[in-house]
Every structure is written in structure tokens, then in C-alpha cells.
Motif scaffolding. Structure first.
Motif, mmCIF file in Angstrom:
data_model
loop_
_atom_site.group_PDB
_atom_site.id
_atom_site.type_symbol
_atom_site.label_atom_id
_atom_site.label_comp_id
_atom_site.label_asym_id
_atom_site.label_seq_id
_atom_site.Cartn_x
_atom_site.Cartn_y
_atom_site.Cartn_z
ATOM 1 N N VAL A 38 0.810 -1.225 0.000
ATOM 2 C CA VAL A 38 0.000 0.000 0.000
ATOM 3 C C VAL A 38 0.840 1.270 0.000
ATOM 4 O O VAL A 38 0.625 2.180 -0.813
ATOM 5 N N LEU A 39 1.812 1.381 0.896
ATOM 6 C CA LEU A 39 2.594 2.611 0.955
ATOM 7 C C LEU A 39 3.405 2.817 -0.323
ATOM 8 O O LEU A 39 3.545 3.954 -0.792
ATOM 9 N N GLY A 40 3.942 1.739 -0.875
ATOM 10 C CA GLY A 40 4.663 1.862 -2.140
ATOM 11 C C GLY A 40 3.765 2.378 -3.250
ATOM 12 O O GLY A 40 4.168 3.227 -4.056
ATOM 13 N N LEU A 41 2.537 1.878 -3.283
ATOM 14 C CA LEU A 41 1.585 2.341 -4.295
ATOM 15 C C LEU A 41 1.192 3.794 -4.050
ATOM 16 O O LEU A 41 1.072 4.579 -4.998
ATOM 17 N N ASN A 42 0.968 4.162 -2.782
ATOM 18 C CA ASN A 42 0.679 5.563 -2.461
ATOM 19 C C ASN A 42 1.809 6.465 -2.955
ATOM 20 O O ASN A 42 1.572 7.543 -3.517
ATOM 21 N N TRP A 43 3.047 6.009 -2.741
ATOM 22 C CA TRP A 43 4.209 6.813 -3.148
ATOM 23 C C TRP A 43 4.245 6.980 -4.662
ATOM 24 O O TRP A 43 4.437 8.098 -5.174
ATOM 25 N N VAL A 44 4.051 5.898 -5.389
ATOM 26 C CA VAL A 44 4.077 5.971 -6.852
ATOM 27 C C VAL A 44 2.946 6.851 -7.379
ATOM 28 O O VAL A 44 3.144 7.676 -8.275
ATOM 29 N N GLN A 45 1.763 6.700 -6.816
ATOM 30 C CA GLN A 45 0.595 7.394 -7.358
ATOM 31 C C GLN A 45 0.452 8.831 -6.873
ATOM 32 O O GLN A 45 -0.130 9.662 -7.576
ATOM 33 N N GLN A 46 0.982 9.143 -5.690
ATOM 34 C CA GLN A 46 0.675 10.429 -5.073
ATOM 35 C C GLN A 46 1.865 11.358 -4.873
ATOM 36 O O GLN A 46 1.680 12.571 -4.787
ATOM 37 N N ASP A 88 2.536 3.048 -16.522
ATOM 38 C CA ASP A 88 2.236 2.847 -15.104
ATOM 39 C C ASP A 88 1.040 1.908 -14.958
ATOM 40 O O ASP A 88 -0.062 2.210 -15.430
ATOM 41 N N ASN A 89 1.272 0.766 -14.294
ATOM 42 C CA ASN A 89 0.209 -0.216 -14.051
ATOM 43 C C ASN A 89 -0.205 -0.261 -12.581
ATOM 44 O O ASN A 89 -0.778 -1.249 -12.134
ATOM 45 N N SER A 90 0.084 0.792 -11.843
ATOM 46 C CA SER A 90 -0.159 0.738 -10.406
ATOM 47 C C SER A 90 -1.635 0.570 -10.068
ATOM 48 O O SER A 90 -1.971 0.059 -8.991
ATOM 49 N N ALA A 91 -2.532 0.963 -10.976
ATOM 50 C CA ALA A 91 -3.964 0.770 -10.713
ATOM 51 C C ALA A 91 -4.309 -0.717 -10.622
ATOM 52 O O ALA A 91 -5.189 -1.109 -9.851
ATOM 53 N N TYR A 92 -3.637 -1.544 -11.415
ATOM 54 C CA TYR A 92 -3.854 -2.993 -11.312
ATOM 55 C C TYR A 92 -3.375 -3.513 -9.962
ATOM 56 O O TYR A 92 -4.052 -4.316 -9.307
ATOM 57 N N ALA A 93 -2.206 -3.050 -9.521
ATOM 58 C CA ALA A 93 -1.696 -3.463 -8.214
ATOM 59 C C ALA A 93 -2.630 -2.994 -7.102
ATOM 60 O O ALA A 93 -2.849 -3.721 -6.123
ATOM 61 N N ALA A 94 -3.192 -1.796 -7.243
ATOM 62 C CA ALA A 94 -4.127 -1.284 -6.245
ATOM 63 C C ALA A 94 -5.417 -2.116 -6.240
ATOM 64 O O ALA A 94 -6.019 -2.339 -5.175
ATOM 65 N N TRP A 95 -5.837 -2.580 -7.400
ATOM 66 C CA TRP A 95 -7.003 -3.475 -7.479
ATOM 67 C C TRP A 95 -6.736 -4.763 -6.711
ATOM 68 O O TRP A 95 -7.605 -5.274 -6.004
ATOM 69 N N ARG A 96 -5.520 -5.284 -6.810
ATOM 70 C CA ARG A 96 -5.163 -6.490 -6.058
ATOM 71 C C ARG A 96 -5.224 -6.237 -4.553
ATOM 72 O O ARG A 96 -5.706 -7.082 -3.791
ATOM 73 N N MET A 112 -4.412 -5.752 -19.098
ATOM 74 C CA MET A 112 -3.796 -5.329 -20.357
ATOM 75 C C MET A 112 -4.857 -5.094 -21.425
ATOM 76 O O MET A 112 -4.773 -4.124 -22.195
ATOM 77 N N GLU A 113 -5.849 -5.956 -21.475
ATOM 78 C CA GLU A 113 -6.909 -5.816 -22.473
ATOM 79 C C GLU A 113 -7.728 -4.548 -22.245
ATOM 80 O O GLU A 113 -8.272 -3.968 -23.184
ATOM 81 N N ALA A 114 -7.788 -4.097 -20.991
ATOM 82 C CA ALA A 114 -8.517 -2.855 -20.682
ATOM 83 C C ALA A 114 -7.808 -1.625 -21.229
ATOM 84 O O ALA A 114 -8.422 -0.566 -21.393
ATOM 85 N N LYS A 115 -6.498 -1.733 -21.485
ATOM 86 C CA LYS A 115 -5.706 -0.655 -22.100
ATOM 87 C C LYS A 115 -5.793 0.641 -21.285
ATOM 88 O O LYS A 115 -5.982 1.716 -21.817
ATOM 89 N N GLN A 116 -5.654 0.511 -19.971
ATOM 90 C CA GLN A 116 -5.783 1.660 -19.076
ATOM 91 C C GLN A 116 -4.465 2.064 -18.411
ATOM 92 O O GLN A 116 -4.457 2.922 -17.524
ATOM 93 N N ALA A 117 -3.358 1.463 -18.815
ATOM 94 C CA ALA A 117 -2.063 1.918 -18.285
ATOM 95 C C ALA A 117 -1.832 3.359 -18.708
ATOM 96 O O ALA A 117 -2.208 3.763 -19.823
ATOM 97 N N THR A 118 -1.217 4.143 -17.832
ATOM 98 C CA THR A 118 -0.948 5.555 -18.132
ATOM 99 C C THR A 118 0.546 5.741 -18.386
ATOM 100 O O THR A 118 1.365 4.899 -18.012
ATOM 101 N N ALA A 119 0.887 6.848 -19.026
ATOM 102 C CA ALA A 119 2.303 7.124 -19.310
ATOM 103 C C ALA A 119 2.999 7.661 -18.066
ATOM 104 O O ALA A 119 2.447 8.481 -17.326
#
Length: 269
Positions: A38-46, A88-96, A112-119
Motif C-alpha cells: 500500500v505505501l509503495g503504491l501511495n508513493w508511486v501514485q501520489q 504505469d500499471n499501479s492501478a492494477y496493483a491497487a485493485w489487487r 492489459m486488455e482494458a488498455k488503461q495503463a498511463t504514461a
């Protein structure tokens, strides 16, 4: 007869309770493993700090590209990883984390099929710079090649240049990228910069090695970092995790939690 039957019933019931309890413990441990991200994801995203490191990496990569001189009249090439390097695929990790579930191939394929990764900040402008100033970008990822169409569509939607079958080389048989690196070189390119979030994105020196061996390789190649090898931060996954113990991912979630703690350097007050 009745007594024997009852004894067998209680024995079987005891085993069932023990098995159920074990499964419950493993599920709870899996949830806890995901929560550790969680904290790693917060750091990447925020955090602005992560954003600053991304810009710093691509600014450094641009200077390294400009300074490099291609050998033997070859055209300059830059090889980049995709996941957590350019996108950035952190949204997938956050979903997990939200669902308390581990990485699985089916859920990753859905993502991957959702094609929602961001630059990642600075990635698109760097790629455009390379392709506009005498170089060529090659995107070499360990996404399975079955995801090629979705991956390319995602990259194009984000504005990455020169995305094609020639330049997007996904995994077909093995995760070791060296054969794909060599394929780029065989086409007359001099690879002047590599960019990744995993030491394996720079060659085979650290492939399959434990963390001590990986650190020794980094120390031996220290002058290459910032000039030929550019590293993006990724606190959430990578071969540094499996490098903590032999067959890390074959261990139970309970054992993985133990390994994570055992690898901490603790202050002995």
C-alpha cells in the motif's frame, strides 16, 4: 462398531478443521502480502518525489543519448522496458490490494486488455525526442506476445511514437531479454541507452541471481548507471523480491511474509 465409526468420524473431522484452518491462514497471509504494497503504491501514485525521479531519469537519458556516438556508422537505438518504465500499471496493483488477491495471468491479461495503463512522466516526450533526433526507440517487454494488439493500442493512445511489430518486442518463449536485445543489434543499430525498472532490463548479468549477487553486479557496473543504464524506481515488484530467497514464489504466503521480515536489517538497540 459404533465406537469405531465415531472415532473415524472425529478423526476425519479433525483433519478437515485443520485443513480449513491452514487454508484460512494462507488466505489471510495473502491479504497481508498485498497490504504490504500500500505505501509503495501511495508513493508511486501520489508523491511528487516519484514524479521528480521519473523526470530526472528521462532528463538523464536524453543527455546520455545526445552524448553517445554510434559505432561503425550504425544508427543509434534506445531500448526501454514498458511496465513501470514507460507505462504505469499501479492501478492494477491497487485493485489487487482492494481484493486481497495475488498476481495471476488471467487478471493481468484482463488489465492489459482494458488498455488503461498511463504514461510515466517524461516517457512520451523522451521517446519522441529519440525518434526525432537520429535515433530509434525499441520497446522490449516481458508482456506475453498474445497481448501485442492491446499493448500497441494502449501505447498509441498515450502518444508513444514508432510503435510497430519491428519495435515492440514482447515475450514469446523466455523472459531473458538478451535474444531480443541481440535482434535489435543485428539490424545495424548501436544501442546507446537502456532504460528499465529491473536490472534484467540491462542484460543477463543479474538474471536469475540472488540479491547479494545482483548488488555485486551493480557495484561492478556502477559507472554505467546514468550514462548507459537508466533506472526507474519500482518499489512494488521485480526480481529483487524473488532475489530474497530461493524459489520465493513457490513458497506459501505465510512463508513469504516470514522471508520479507527475515530480510530486514534491524537496529539492535
Amino acid at each position: 462398531m459404533m465406537k469405531s465409526t465415531l472415532l473415524r468420524f472425529f478423526a476425519i473431522s479433525g483433519v478437515a478443521v485443520a485443513v480449513t484452518g491452514c487454508v484460512s491462514d494462507q488466505k489471510a497471509a495473502q491479504v497481508k502480502l498485498e497490504q504490504q504494497a500500500v505505501l509503495g503504491l501511495n508513493w508511486v501514485q501520489q508523491s511528487g518525489e516519484y514524479q521528480a525521479l521519473a523526470y530526472q531519469a528521462f532528463n538523464t537519458a536524453r543527455r546520455a543519448f545526445d552524448a553517445a556516438k554510434a559505432q561503425n556508422g550504425h544508427k543509434k537505438a534506445v531500448i526501454v522496458d514498458l511496465d513501470e518504465t514507460m507505462i504505469d500499471n499501479s492501478a492494477y496493483a491497487a485493485w489487487r490490494v482492494e481484493h486481497g488477491v495475488p498476481y495471476t495471468k488471467p487478471t493481468w491479461a484482463r488489465w492489459m486488455e482494458a488498455k488503461q495503463a498511463t504514461a510515466i512522466d517524461g516517457a512520451v516526450s523522451f521517446a519522441r525526442y529519440v525518434n526525432s533526433y537520429g535515433g530509434r526507440m525499441f520497446y522490449i517487454s516481458n508482456r506475453d506476445d498474445t497481448s501485442y494488439a492491446a499493448t500497441v493500442e494502449n501505447l498509441q493512445k498515450l502518444g508513444f511514437p514508432g510503435v510497430s511489430r519491428e519495435t515492440v518486442l514482447l515475450r514469446t518463449t523466455q523472459s531473458n531479454k538478451q535474444a531480443r536485445f541481440d535482434r535489435v543489434k543485428s539490424k545495424g543499430y548501436d544501442v546507446v541507452v537502456y532504460i528499465g525498472d529491473n536490472l534484467n532490463d540491462f542484460g543477463t548479468a543479474c538474471y536469475g541471481k540472488n540479491n547479494r549477487e545482483r548488488r555485486l553486479q551493480v557495484a561492478a557496473q556502477q559507472k554505467q548507471f546514468g550514462s548507459k543504464f537508466i533506472m526507474l524506481p519500482n518499489p512494488n515488484y521485480g526480481d529483487w523480491i524473488s532475489g530474497m530467497a530461493t524459489d520465493y514464489y513457490k513458497q506459501t504466503p505465510v512463508r513469504q511474509l516470514e522471508i520479507n521480515r527475515e530480510n530486514l536489517r534491524v537496529w539492535k538497540d
